[in-house]
Scaffold this motif. Sequence first.
Motif, PDB file in Angstrom:
ATOM      1  N   LEU A  94     -13.685 -15.545  20.616  1.00  0.00           N
ATOM      2  CA  LEU A  94     -14.336 -16.610  21.412  1.00  0.00           C
ATOM      3  C   LEU A  94     -13.496 -17.349  21.962  1.00  0.00           C
ATOM      4  N   ARG A  95     -12.172 -17.588  21.600  1.00  0.00           N
ATOM      5  CA  ARG A  95     -11.177 -18.268  22.333  1.00  0.00           C
ATOM      6  C   ARG A  95     -10.823 -17.546  23.569  1.00  0.00           C
ATOM      7  N   ALA A  96     -10.808 -16.131  23.503  1.00  0.00           N
ATOM      8  CA  ALA A  96     -10.337 -15.079  24.645  1.00  0.00           C
ATOM      9  C   ALA A  96     -11.361 -15.297  25.845  1.00  0.00           C
ATOM     10  N   ILE A  97     -12.641 -15.313  25.182  1.00  0.00           N
ATOM     11  CA  ILE A  97     -13.588 -15.219  26.379  1.00  0.00           C
ATOM     12  C   ILE A  97     -14.132 -16.399  26.943  1.00  0.00           C
ATOM     13  N   ARG A  98     -13.582 -17.709  26.369  1.00  0.00           N
ATOM     14  CA  ARG A  98     -13.701 -19.026  26.786  1.00  0.00           C
ATOM     15  C   ARG A  98     -13.463 -19.145  28.383  1.00  0.00           C
TER      16      ARG A  98
ATOM     17  N   VAL B  47     -13.362 -14.337  10.339  1.00  0.00           N
ATOM     18  CA  VAL B  47     -13.633 -15.853  10.955  1.00  0.00           C
ATOM     19  C   VAL B  47     -12.302 -15.916  11.850  1.00  0.00           C
ATOM     20  N   VAL B  48     -11.114 -15.581  11.512  1.00  0.00           N
ATOM     21  CA  VAL B  48     -10.197 -15.587  12.217  1.00  0.00           C
ATOM     22  C   VAL B  48     -10.169 -14.694  13.741  1.00  0.00           C
ATOM     23  N   GLY B  49     -10.817 -13.497  13.314  1.00  0.00           N
ATOM     24  CA  GLY B  49     -10.649 -12.547  14.329  1.00  0.00           C
ATOM     25  C   GLY B  49     -11.970 -13.246  15.387  1.00  0.00           C
ATOM     26  N   LEU B  50     -12.948 -13.419  14.771  1.00  0.00           N
ATOM     27  CA  LEU B  50     -13.842 -13.965  15.770  1.00  0.00           C
ATOM     28  C   LEU B  50     -13.611 -15.319  16.463  1.00  0.00           C
ATOM     29  N   SER B  51     -12.705 -16.167  15.857  1.00  0.00           N
ATOM     30  CA  SER B  51     -12.454 -17.339  16.709  1.00  0.00           C
ATOM     31  C   SER B  51     -11.351 -17.064  17.853  1.00  0.00           C
TER      32      SER B  51
ATOM     33  N   LEU C  59     -11.320 -12.642   1.268  1.00  0.00           N
ATOM     34  CA  LEU C  59     -10.244 -12.075   2.070  1.00  0.00           C
ATOM     35  C   LEU C  59     -10.821 -11.685   3.329  1.00  0.00           C
ATOM     36  N   LEU C  60     -11.765 -10.755   3.429  1.00  0.00           N
ATOM     37  CA  LEU C  60     -12.430 -10.183   4.555  1.00  0.00           C
ATOM     38  C   LEU C  60     -13.333 -11.314   5.397  1.00  0.00           C
ATOM     39  N   THR C  61     -13.731 -12.261   4.651  1.00  0.00           N
ATOM     40  CA  THR C  61     -14.432 -13.217   5.272  1.00  0.00           C
ATOM     41  C   THR C  61     -13.510 -14.214   6.166  1.00  0.00           C
ATOM     42  N   VAL C  62     -12.466 -14.505   5.254  1.00  0.00           N
ATOM     43  CA  VAL C  62     -11.397 -15.338   6.257  1.00  0.00           C
ATOM     44  C   VAL C  62     -10.887 -14.464   7.404  1.00  0.00           C
TER      45      VAL C  62
END
Length: 84
Positions: A31-35, A24-28, A18-21
Motif C-alpha cells: 500500500l505504501r508503494a502504490i501510494r 500485515v507488514v507485506g500489505l503495508s 506469525l503469518l498474520t504479522v
Amino acid sequence: MPEHVSIFQLLGVGLLALLTVAWVVGLSRVLRAIRPGAAPWPTDPALSALPPQRQAVPHLEAVQLTPAEQDAFAGLVRQLSDGR
C-alpha cells in the motif's frame, strides 16, 4: 500451559499469529508503494555509481536491405500470411 490444549494447537496459534504479522507488514509495504506521489523504487546511494542506461535509438540500429533481400522478405511474409 493449559492441560487441555495440545502442543499442536499452541503451535498452530503461534504460526497463525506469525503469518498474520507477516501479512500485515507485506500489505503495508504494498500500500505504501502504490501510494500517489511515492517513489517507485527506493533510491540507493550505492547505485549512483552505475552509469545511466542509454536508450536505443531505432534509426542508429536500422540496416538498409538490398532489393533482393526486400523481395525475399516480402516472399516470407506472403508465405506466413498464407499459413504455410
